[in-house]
Design a protein around this motif. Structure first.
Motif, mmCIF file in Angstrom:
data_model
loop_
_atom_site.group_PDB
_atom_site.id
_atom_site.type_symbol
_atom_site.label_atom_id
_atom_site.label_comp_id
_atom_site.label_asym_id
_atom_site.label_seq_id
_atom_site.Cartn_x
_atom_site.Cartn_y
_atom_site.Cartn_z
ATOM 1 N N ASP A 1 0.612 -1.412 0.173
ATOM 2 C CA ASP A 1 -0.123 -0.187 -0.084
ATOM 3 C C ASP A 1 0.917 1.115 -0.007
ATOM 4 O OD1 ASP A 1 -1.823 2.329 0.191
ATOM 5 O OD2 ASP A 1 -2.501 1.286 1.995
ATOM 6 N N PRO A 2 1.120 1.503 -1.097
ATOM 7 C CA PRO A 2 1.956 3.031 -1.390
ATOM 8 C C PRO A 2 1.227 4.209 -0.507
ATOM 9 C CG PRO A 2 0.509 2.668 -3.119
ATOM 10 C CD PRO A 2 0.016 1.618 -2.477
ATOM 11 N N TYR A 3 -0.422 4.392 -0.377
ATOM 12 C CA TYR A 3 -0.503 5.461 0.752
ATOM 13 C C TYR A 3 -1.231 5.576 2.427
ATOM 14 C CZ TYR A 3 -1.545 6.253 -4.293
ATOM 15 O OH TYR A 3 -1.512 6.515 -5.655
ATOM 16 N N ALA A 4 -0.586 4.398 2.831
ATOM 17 C CA ALA A 4 -0.720 4.693 4.610
ATOM 18 C C ALA A 4 -0.334 5.427 5.212
ATOM 19 C CB ALA A 4 0.213 2.598 4.658
ATOM 20 N N ALA A 5 1.095 6.275 4.998
ATOM 21 C CA ALA A 5 1.386 6.994 5.408
ATOM 22 C C ALA A 5 0.793 8.761 5.200
ATOM 23 C CB ALA A 5 3.006 7.060 5.427
ATOM 24 N N ALA A 6 0.504 8.450 4.105
ATOM 25 C CA ALA A 6 -0.014 9.668 3.190
ATOM 26 C C ALA A 6 -1.520 10.115 3.750
ATOM 27 C CB ALA A 6 -0.072 9.592 1.943
ATOM 28 N N ARG A 7 -2.282 9.079 4.220
ATOM 29 C CA ARG A 7 -3.557 8.458 4.899
ATOM 30 C C ARG A 7 -3.328 9.297 6.223
ATOM 31 N NH1 ARG A 7 -3.869 3.898 2.270
ATOM 32 N NH2 ARG A 7 -3.353 2.829 4.471
ATOM 33 N N THR A 8 -2.227 8.787 6.401
ATOM 34 C CA THR A 8 -2.501 10.007 8.160
ATOM 35 C C THR A 8 -2.517 11.262 7.995
ATOM 36 O OG1 THR A 8 -1.307 7.015 8.746
ATOM 37 C CG2 THR A 8 -1.132 8.525 10.755
ATOM 38 N N GLU A 9 -1.178 11.400 7.309
ATOM 39 C CA GLU A 9 -0.974 13.374 7.229
ATOM 40 C C GLU A 9 -2.516 13.967 6.520
ATOM 41 O OE1 GLU A 9 1.575 15.845 5.127
ATOM 42 O OE2 GLU A 9 1.905 14.056 4.740
ATOM 43 N N LEU A 10 -3.182 13.072 5.756
ATOM 44 C CA LEU A 10 -4.137 13.611 5.361
ATOM 45 C C LEU A 10 -5.537 13.913 6.359
ATOM 46 C CD1 LEU A 10 -5.218 15.614 3.063
ATOM 47 C CD2 LEU A 10 -6.659 12.684 2.051
ATOM 48 N N LYS A 11 -5.209 12.379 7.130
ATOM 49 C CA LYS A 11 -6.696 12.760 8.409
ATOM 50 C C LYS A 11 -6.905 14.086 9.358
ATOM 51 C CE LYS A 11 -7.497 10.078 12.192
ATOM 52 N NZ LYS A 11 -7.699 8.740 13.261
ATOM 53 N N GLU A 12 -5.369 14.228 9.463
ATOM 54 C CA GLU A 12 -5.096 14.966 10.091
ATOM 55 C C GLU A 12 -5.188 16.530 9.850
ATOM 56 O OE1 GLU A 12 -1.804 16.956 13.835
ATOM 57 O OE2 GLU A 12 -2.304 14.547 13.054
ATOM 58 N N HIS A 13 -4.639 16.263 8.684
ATOM 59 C CA HIS A 13 -5.349 17.811 7.862
ATOM 60 C C HIS A 13 -6.432 17.591 7.376
ATOM 61 C CE1 HIS A 13 -4.192 20.796 4.934
ATOM 62 N NE2 HIS A 13 -4.590 21.060 4.570
ATOM 63 N N LEU A 14 -7.249 17.175 7.862
ATOM 64 C CA LEU A 14 -8.798 17.455 6.697
ATOM 65 C C LEU A 14 -9.544 17.365 8.487
ATOM 66 C CD1 LEU A 14 -9.315 14.911 3.983
ATOM 67 C CD2 LEU A 14 -9.479 17.148 3.742
ATOM 68 N N LEU A 15 -9.859 16.771 9.470
ATOM 69 C CA LEU A 15 -10.241 16.158 10.200
ATOM 70 C C LEU A 15 -9.489 16.774 11.855
ATOM 71 C CD1 LEU A 15 -11.212 12.975 9.703
ATOM 72 C CD2 LEU A 15 -12.043 14.842 9.117
ATOM 73 N N GLY A 16 -8.150 17.899 11.930
ATOM 74 C CA GLY A 16 -8.001 17.839 12.184
ATOM 75 C C GLY A 16 -7.041 17.228 13.554
ATOM 76 N N PRO A 17 -6.398 17.634 14.206
ATOM 77 C CA PRO A 17 -5.784 16.633 15.414
ATOM 78 C C PRO A 17 -6.833 15.835 16.448
ATOM 79 C CG PRO A 17 -5.944 18.459 16.521
ATOM 80 C CD PRO A 17 -6.049 18.959 14.712
ATOM 81 N N SER A 18 -6.609 14.427 16.924
ATOM 82 C CA SER A 18 -7.304 13.880 17.411
ATOM 83 C C SER A 18 -7.292 13.610 19.003
ATOM 84 C CB SER A 18 -6.351 12.368 17.823
ATOM 85 O OG SER A 18 -5.969 12.115 16.069
ATOM 86 N N ASP A 19 -6.671 15.059 19.799
ATOM 87 C CA ASP A 19 -6.081 15.493 20.706
ATOM 88 C C ASP A 19 -6.179 16.928 21.100
ATOM 89 O OD1 ASP A 19 -6.112 14.887 23.353
ATOM 90 O OD2 ASP A 19 -3.689 15.380 24.040
ATOM 91 N N PRO A 20 -7.285 18.020 21.564
ATOM 92 C CA PRO A 20 -8.673 17.211 22.332
ATOM 93 C C PRO A 20 -8.854 16.681 21.808
ATOM 94 C CG PRO A 20 -8.708 19.685 22.082
ATOM 95 C CD PRO A 20 -6.967 19.645 21.578
ATOM 96 N N PRO A 21 -10.023 16.054 21.674
ATOM 97 C CA PRO A 21 -10.972 14.788 20.598
ATOM 98 C C PRO A 21 -11.725 16.160 20.320
ATOM 99 C CG PRO A 21 -11.034 14.114 23.109
ATOM 100 C CD PRO A 21 -10.687 15.486 23.095
ATOM 101 N N SER A 22 -12.691 15.892 18.890
ATOM 102 C CA SER A 22 -13.509 16.421 17.956
ATOM 103 C C SER A 22 -14.713 16.576 18.541
ATOM 104 C CB SER A 22 -14.228 16.128 17.350
ATOM 105 O OG SER A 22 -14.884 16.489 16.641
ATOM 106 N N VAL A 23 -15.701 15.974 19.776
ATOM 107 C CA VAL A 23 -16.612 16.626 20.999
ATOM 108 C C VAL A 23 -16.044 17.565 21.915
ATOM 109 C CG1 VAL A 23 -18.251 15.531 22.250
ATOM 110 C CG2 VAL A 23 -17.402 14.516 20.778
ATOM 111 N N VAL A 24 -14.832 17.800 21.866
ATOM 112 C CA VAL A 24 -14.512 18.365 23.301
ATOM 113 C C VAL A 24 -14.465 19.682 22.671
ATOM 114 C CG1 VAL A 24 -12.136 19.067 24.695
ATOM 115 C CG2 VAL A 24 -13.623 16.791 24.536
ATOM 116 N N ARG A 25 -13.711 19.900 21.511
ATOM 117 C CA ARG A 25 -13.862 20.843 20.401
ATOM 118 C C ARG A 25 -15.195 22.234 20.460
ATOM 119 N NH1 ARG A 25 -9.591 19.609 15.392
ATOM 120 N NH2 ARG A 25 -10.452 17.560 15.608
#
Length: 697
Positions: free
Chosen positions: A614-638
């Protein structure tokens, strides 16, 4: 083509039955007359039961149910006249007069139903609110209140049956008895409806209902809420925010504008009010409501934005790289709440007038239900979710892959013996572009054919009967929680009554029941069976959790799916080269790109089955944070922090408004000129000399 034939089947049967009935009446032929009448009446009843839209279409062509039934009865009478040995003068006139009386009573009951319905229609609808002070009572049966066409057919059955018996047995008494029974049924309907017009059975007046609503607002004191307006297929946009809204600090409220939307909102503990008139929406200005979130834009949104005491945040129902995700209308809101940095950059690049200071990153609080990536598929089959978006309003061919690539994608997936396909098209597919609707139907036919082929190959591998029984049990359980008489009733006052008791604790019960239902749903199908998912259940997030791979278009589905960290692919039907496609749409950069011919499907499936390729595994992790923001604090808190901050701004604004109001109304003495004060003083002195002398002394 097949779907069109199905839609036209019943109208065609009705038309042919009239032709056959006319032939049977003129020949005359008793068997033909009886058979054609029975077939036509049965088809008409089926039309009103299963194809109400087609019944409405016939009405627009002036072939209303009243016209159809009247023609049917008159042809029967004509047939009776043509049959030998009939006494024309007595029997014909008696039957014709009897039918005229029945139709007159039907029209009277219809007029009375309209009057009753208007007397029961209040300016406000509620759910999860104790509305007992409004003196509401259950509505009369829907057959009497709203289904006038069906009522005519049902109440006219005795008359039609009597005429048929008269044609067969040469008995005028049978026809008279049938027509008389139909008239009695119509009279009974009039009596039931008339009883509802008694003052003791009427609900409160419109003004009294609004006064009660204002008193309820003062008692409940809502602080946060959601405003929603839209069409019949758009309720999912609001439903995805119900759970996050329920978690917010404060006292939440949902404000709707369309009456039908009350039936579309999923089960929730949150009080819901529907205010169809803009004048009644303005009553919220004097309430304690501080902020509203808006999942979508609509024509009626501008009406509530006029209320200065409430702050408004646009949360959208999903984010993607499409232009609709940075609509210029967003600048009308006080704040725009987005998932992550990508949306902030999108607004900056679009330059639509939304200031960066008004953008708040909150993540996507509803994505907590999505399970994280667990590696390569563990079963015998790779589950692929194909969830294309719809064609959009602008007709851009790159919006949806259904038209140009959908069949190729599905054909390629079905050709792989190790693939299990889940096909979940957007609910609006085909609503604008007929080609998209036609392609969607062809894709579903392909999948059904593939299922039939696999079923023959795995005849002995069906789930146990207990799995189907468990799904049925879980479905009944979930339906009891999410479906009430409110959803089945068409009467506004009854809706309010049946939802008078708040659904306390129902949201938690629904969540647990939904989870159990989803488990039972997937267990009820064999691992090899392809599925077409077009119902509201299971939702797209439940499909995410069982999928190993997502294939979609440039849409918010991609952004939400990234929360799982699983592989995905985007179909390029835009005509752009792949490099330009990835540059134009940043959400594509961590996934594979499929061409319309789906030629890259084998390599894509291979990378899913073997994660080391899978050539996109690392890119997905980076894009996830770019699109959805950090996991901490959780989205519910923000999300909650953003709500508290906006409520604080609303309080500050209200305080400022109060101060400015006091400053804008100086005392009358300060506003008067010295000359005016002297003149008024002199006038008072002249009118009250004794008082003046007393003051001077």
């Amino acid at each position: 083509m097949r779907a069109a034939a199905v839609r036209l089947f019943l109208p065609t049967v009705i038309a042919l039955s009239f032709a056959a009935q006319a032939a049977g009446a003129l020949l005359p032929s008793v068997p033909l007359l009886v058979a054609s009448t029975a077939v036509g009446l049965a088809a008409d009843l089926a039309l009103h039961r299963w194809q109400r839209g087609m019944a409405t279409t016939l009405g627009k062509l002036h072939a209303t149910v009243t016209v159809r039934q009247a023609v049917r009865d008159l042809l029967l009478v004509t047939g009776l006249i043509r049959i030998e040995d009939q006494d024309y003068e007595t029997k014909y006139m008696a039957l014709a007069c009897g039918l005229l009386i029945f139709y007159a009573l039907h029209f009277a009951s219809q007029a009375l139903a309209i009057v009753v319905r208007r007397s029961r229609t209040l300016p406000i609808l509620t759910r999860n609110i104790d509305a007992s002070p409004l003196r509401l009572s259950p509505a009369p049966p829907a057959l009497l209140m709203r289904r006038s066409g069906q009522r005519l057919l049902v109440f006219g059955l005795p008359a039609t049956a009597g005429l048929l018996v008269a044609a067969i047995a040469d008995s005028g008494w049978a026809a008279a008895a049938g027509i008389g029974l139909s008239a009695v049924l119509a009279l009974a309907a009039i009596a039931v409806l008339a009883a509802r017009l008694r003052s003791s059975r009427k609900p409160v007046t419109s003004e009294e209902a609004l006064e009660w609503f204002e008193s309820w607002l003062a008692e409940y004191q809502p602080t946060v809420g959601m405003y929603f307006s839209g069409g019949t297929s758009s309720a999912y946009q609001a439903n995805m925010w119900l759970e996050p809204l329920a978690r917010l600090e404060g006292r939440p409220l949902i404000v709707l504008r369309e009456r039908f939307m009350m039936r579309k909102i999923a089960s929730t503990d949150i009080p819901i009010v529907c205010l169809p008139k803009v004048a009644d929406v303005m009553r919220l200005e004097q309430s304690t409501l501080k902020m509203l979130i808006h999942p979508s834009n609509s024509g009626k949104t501008s009406q509530v934005l006029r209320i200065p005491t409430i702050k408004h945040a646009f949360v959208n129902h999903g984010e993607s790289d499409k232009l609709s995700s940075c609509n210029p209308y967003a600048k009308a809101y006080d704040e725009v709440w987005v998932a992550g940095p990508a949306a902030r950059e999108r607004y900056a690049l679009a330059s639509v007038g939304v200031d960066d200071k008004d953008i708040v990153e909150i993540g996507r609080p509803q994505l907590d239900v999505i399970k994280p990536y667990a590696g390569a598929p563990t079963g015998s089959y790779t589950t692929v979710l194909y969830a294309p978006t719809w064609e959009g309003w602008d007709g851009n061919p790159g919006n949806t892959s259904v038209i140009e690539a959908g069949e190729n994608i599905v054909r390629s997936l079905l050709a792989d013996p190790g693939v299990r396909l889940l096909y979940k098209p957007h609910p609006l597919t085909g609503s604008v572009e007929p080609r998209a609707g036609a392609a969607n139907l062809r894709i579903q036919e392909m999948i059904r054919a593939a299922v039939a082929t696999r079923a023959a190959e795995h005849a002995n591998e069906r789930p146990a009967a207990s799995a189907a029984a468990e799904l049925e049990r879980r479905t009944a359980e979930l339906d009891r929680l999410t479906t009430s008489s409110f959803r089945d009733s068409a009467d506004d006052a009854e809706r309010m009554l049946l939802q008078a008791v708040p659904e306390t604790g129902r949201a938690a019960a629904v969540a647990a029941a939904t989870a159990a239902w989803e488990t039972a749903y997937w267990d009820s199908f064999p691992a090899w069976e392809h599925l077409i998912v077009t119902d509201a259940r299971p939702n797209v997030y439940a499909c995410f959790n069982v999928a190993d791979l997502l294939i979609s278009d440039v849409s918010s589905v991609i952004s939400d799916y990234l929360a799982s960290g699983k592989p995905y692919a985007v179909t390029n039907t835009s005509g752009l080269p792949e490099r330009d496609f990835r540059t134009t749409f940043p959400t594509v950069r961590a996934g594979a790109v499929l061409t319309p011919d789906a030629s890259g499907m084998p390599a894509l499936l291979e990378s899913v089955r073997n994660p080391e390729n899978d050539p996109y595994a690392a890119a997905r992790t980076e894009l996830k944070e770019h699109l959805l923001g950090p996991s901490d604090p959780p989205s519910v808190v923000r999300f909650n922090d953003a709500s508290r901050a906006l409520c604080a701004k609303a309080e500050e604004h209200r305080a400022g408004m109060a101060v400015r109001a006091l400053m804008a109304i100086p005392s009358q003495r300060d506003a008067e000129s010295p000359g005016q004060r002297d003149a008024e003083t002199g006038q008072r002195d002249a009118e009250s000399p004794a008082d003046n002398e007393h003051v001077k002394g």
